[in-house]
Design a protein around this motif. Structure first.
Motif, PDB file in Angstrom:
ATOM      1  N   ALA A  26      33.361  85.562  55.180  1.00 25.28           N
ATOM      2  CA  ALA A  26      32.177  86.412  55.107  1.00 25.28           C
ATOM      3  C   ALA A  26      32.303  87.409  53.967  1.00 25.28           C
ATOM      4  O   ALA A  26      31.330  87.691  53.255  1.00 25.28           O
ATOM      5  CB  ALA A  26      31.966  87.140  56.436  1.00 25.28           C
ATOM      6  N   GLY A  27      33.499  87.959  53.783  1.00 22.10           N
ATOM      7  CA  GLY A  27      33.720  88.925  52.713  1.00 22.10           C
ATOM      8  C   GLY A  27      33.578  88.312  51.336  1.00 22.10           C
ATOM      9  O   GLY A  27      33.002  88.918  50.430  1.00 22.10           O
ATOM     10  N   HIS A  49      23.100  85.218  57.781  1.00 21.66           N
ATOM     11  CA  HIS A  49      22.872  86.591  57.331  1.00 21.66           C
ATOM     12  C   HIS A  49      23.396  87.613  58.332  1.00 21.66           C
ATOM     13  O   HIS A  49      24.086  88.575  57.959  1.00 21.66           O
ATOM     14  CB  HIS A  49      21.383  86.816  57.094  1.00 21.66           C
ATOM     15  CG  HIS A  49      20.977  88.256  57.087  1.00 21.66           C
ATOM     16  ND1 HIS A  49      21.431  89.149  56.133  1.00 21.66           N
ATOM     17  CD2 HIS A  49      20.197  88.977  57.933  1.00 21.66           C
ATOM     18  CE1 HIS A  49      20.929  90.350  56.389  1.00 21.66           C
ATOM     19  NE2 HIS A  49      20.185  90.278  57.467  1.00 21.66           N
ATOM     20  N   ARG A  50      23.072  87.443  59.601  1.00 26.53           N
ATOM     21  CA  ARG A  50      23.486  88.427  60.610  1.00 26.53           C
ATOM     22  C   ARG A  50      25.004  88.532  60.692  1.00 26.53           C
ATOM     23  O   ARG A  50      25.557  89.624  60.842  1.00 26.53           O
ATOM     24  CB  ARG A  50      22.903  88.056  61.973  1.00 26.53           C
ATOM     25  CG  ARG A  50      21.390  88.196  62.064  1.00 26.53           C
ATOM     26  CD  ARG A  50      20.889  87.866  63.448  1.00 26.53           C
ATOM     27  NE  ARG A  50      19.443  87.960  63.542  1.00 26.53           N
ATOM     28  CZ  ARG A  50      18.781  89.084  63.763  1.00 26.53           C
ATOM     29  NH1 ARG A  50      19.435  90.219  63.922  1.00 26.53           N
ATOM     30  NH2 ARG A  50      17.455  89.078  63.832  1.00 26.53           N
ATOM     31  N   GLU A  51      25.660  87.405  60.584  1.00 20.52           N
ATOM     32  CA  GLU A  51      27.125  87.408  60.654  1.00 20.52           C
ATOM     33  C   GLU A  51      27.733  88.124  59.449  1.00 20.52           C
ATOM     34  O   GLU A  51      28.690  88.889  59.585  1.00 20.52           O
ATOM     35  CB  GLU A  51      27.624  85.961  60.726  1.00 20.52           C
ATOM     36  CG  GLU A  51      29.095  85.821  61.091  1.00 20.52           C
ATOM     37  CD  GLU A  51      29.504  84.381  61.304  1.00 20.52           C
ATOM     38  OE1 GLU A  51      30.723  84.113  61.270  1.00 20.52           O
ATOM     39  OE2 GLU A  51      28.613  83.521  61.493  1.00 20.52           O
ATOM     40  N   THR A  54      42.560  99.051  55.456  1.00 24.11           N
ATOM     41  CA  THR A  54      42.957  97.840  56.172  1.00 24.11           C
ATOM     42  C   THR A  54      41.747  97.020  56.569  1.00 24.11           C
ATOM     43  O   THR A  54      41.715  95.793  56.384  1.00 24.11           O
ATOM     44  CB  THR A  54      43.771  98.204  57.431  1.00 24.11           C
ATOM     45  OG1 THR A  54      44.942  98.924  57.030  1.00 24.11           O
ATOM     46  CG2 THR A  54      44.182  96.950  58.188  1.00 24.11           C
ATOM     47  N   GLN A  55      40.730  97.693  57.107  1.00 22.02           N
ATOM     48  CA  GLN A  55      39.510  96.991  57.495  1.00 22.02           C
ATOM     49  C   GLN A  55      38.840  96.339  56.297  1.00 22.02           C
ATOM     50  O   GLN A  55      38.389  95.192  56.373  1.00 22.02           O
ATOM     51  CB  GLN A  55      38.539  97.964  58.165  1.00 22.02           C
ATOM     52  CG  GLN A  55      38.910  98.346  59.586  1.00 22.02           C
ATOM     53  CD  GLN A  55      37.869  99.276  60.186  1.00 22.02           C
ATOM     54  OE1 GLN A  55      37.531 100.305  59.616  1.00 22.02           O
ATOM     55  NE2 GLN A  55      37.356  98.901  61.342  1.00 22.02           N
ATOM     56  N   ALA A 108      29.748  91.742  59.716  1.00 20.44           N
ATOM     57  CA  ALA A 108      31.119  91.839  59.211  1.00 20.44           C
ATOM     58  C   ALA A 108      31.238  92.889  58.116  1.00 20.44           C
ATOM     59  O   ALA A 108      32.219  93.629  58.046  1.00 20.44           O
ATOM     60  CB  ALA A 108      31.576  90.477  58.681  1.00 20.44           C
ATOM     61  N   ALA A 109      30.202  92.988  57.272  1.00 21.72           N
ATOM     62  CA  ALA A 109      30.257  93.930  56.146  1.00 21.72           C
ATOM     63  C   ALA A 109      30.082  95.360  56.590  1.00 21.72           C
ATOM     64  O   ALA A 109      30.702  96.275  56.044  1.00 21.72           O
ATOM     65  CB  ALA A 109      29.185  93.567  55.125  1.00 21.72           C
TER      66      ALA A 109
END
Length: 308
Positions: free
Chosen positions: A154-155, A77-79, A144-145, A83-84
């Protein structure tokens, strides 16, 4: 100030912050509330597309993820969140307070004061325009990000499972998975409708086997329907806005301030007027809005010890 170590306790710190923002609301709260309310159209459109109710369900044009790796994201979850929410205020605050035993620099102190500086809520039109401009996503760097994130593992998990689960069920996928493994069939029903691949989780696989072999006809039909269909309920403009309004109301508690239903309504109306010269027509009015917001203050990650 506490006499023991020269530092402020929580109550003293809260009182100082209230003196800083006076009759207004903390700048960081108002900015975040504007971002939440301004995202209503995007959230509604994204949800409809992500769960297959838009014009075309999103197709991923990224490397395929093996099932074992995919399921591992339920425990990360934290990762996923980090990332989001790249560039989010929370990350900057974490960096500021990384070493709380040291004295903050002048730049860090100025940054914190600016975050909690009092501003009106809803903000006046010039301030609102400036805040909305700050949330715009048409910059090349922002695109871009976002593209890089969307193309990451993750995305993929965030857009396919994490975001719809958070918005529709007010909980995290890992929490649903944990409940389903412990025998909560309502949680399992929701999970199967969100992510068919969860059937390969060892605990879920065993539960599925038990139901198919030993369960009632009703249970077997229930889970077969869950595998065949998407999430229950309608994703409407009203549903999304009420949820976001509840999020704003609940979040205010975290900043030790209060916002009323009429103030939240005015925020949505002001954003609509800035964008298209018309009020927001998708929120209830009067006591109906107050009751709807109260029911929608059900975001677990935003819970405050004093919330009733």
């Amino acid at each position: 100030m506490s006499k023991s170590n020269g530092t402020m306790n929580e109550k003293e710190a809260i009182e100082v912050l209230r003196q800083v923002y006076g009759d207004g609301k903390p700048w960081v709260f108002v900015q975040t509330a504007v971002e939440i309310a301004a995202s209503a159209e995007m959230v509604e459109g994204s949800l409809r597309q992500l769960i297959g109710r838009g014009d075309q369900k999103k197709k991923w044009q990224v490397p395929f993820i093996q099932v074992e790796e995919w399921l591992s994201w339920y425990r990360r979850h934290r990762e996923v969140r980090s990332a989001a929410w790249f560039g989010a205020t929370g990350k900057t605050l974490d960096e500021v307070f990384a070493n709380c035993d040291r004295e903050l620099t002048q730049e860090e102190n100025e940054y914190l004061v600016r975050l909690f500086l009092g501003v009106p809520f809803p903000p006046d039109k010039p301030t609102l325009r400036a805040m909305l401009k700050g949330t715009a996503t048409d910059a090349d760097e922002g695109h871009t990000q976002l593209d890089q994130f969307t193309e990451s593992q993750a995305g993929q998990f965030y857009w396919s499972v994490w975001f719809p689960c958070w918005m529709l069920h007010r909980t995290l996928p890992g929490n649903l998975l944990r409940k389903a493994r412990l025998g909560d069939d309502d949680a399992l029903d929701k999970l199967l409708r969100l992510d068919k691949s969860v059937i390969f989780d060892p605990g879920i696989k065993q539960r599925w086997h038990e139901v198919m072999k030993l369960g009632t006809v009703r249970d077997r039909q229930r889970f077969k329907r869950a595998m065949a269909d998407g999430p229950k309920g309608k994703v409407t403009k009203k549903f999304v806005r009420i949820g976001l309004a509840g999020m704003i109301s609940q979040m205010a508690k975290l900043f030790y301030c209060e916002v009323t239903a009429p103030e939240i309504r005015e925020l949505f109306d002001s954003i609509a007027r800035v964008r298209r010269n018309a009020a927001d027509l998708h929120l209830p009015v009067g006591t109906n809005l107050t009751r709807a917001i109260h029911r929608a203050r059900d975001w677990p990650a935003l819970s405050h010890p004093d919330m009733k």
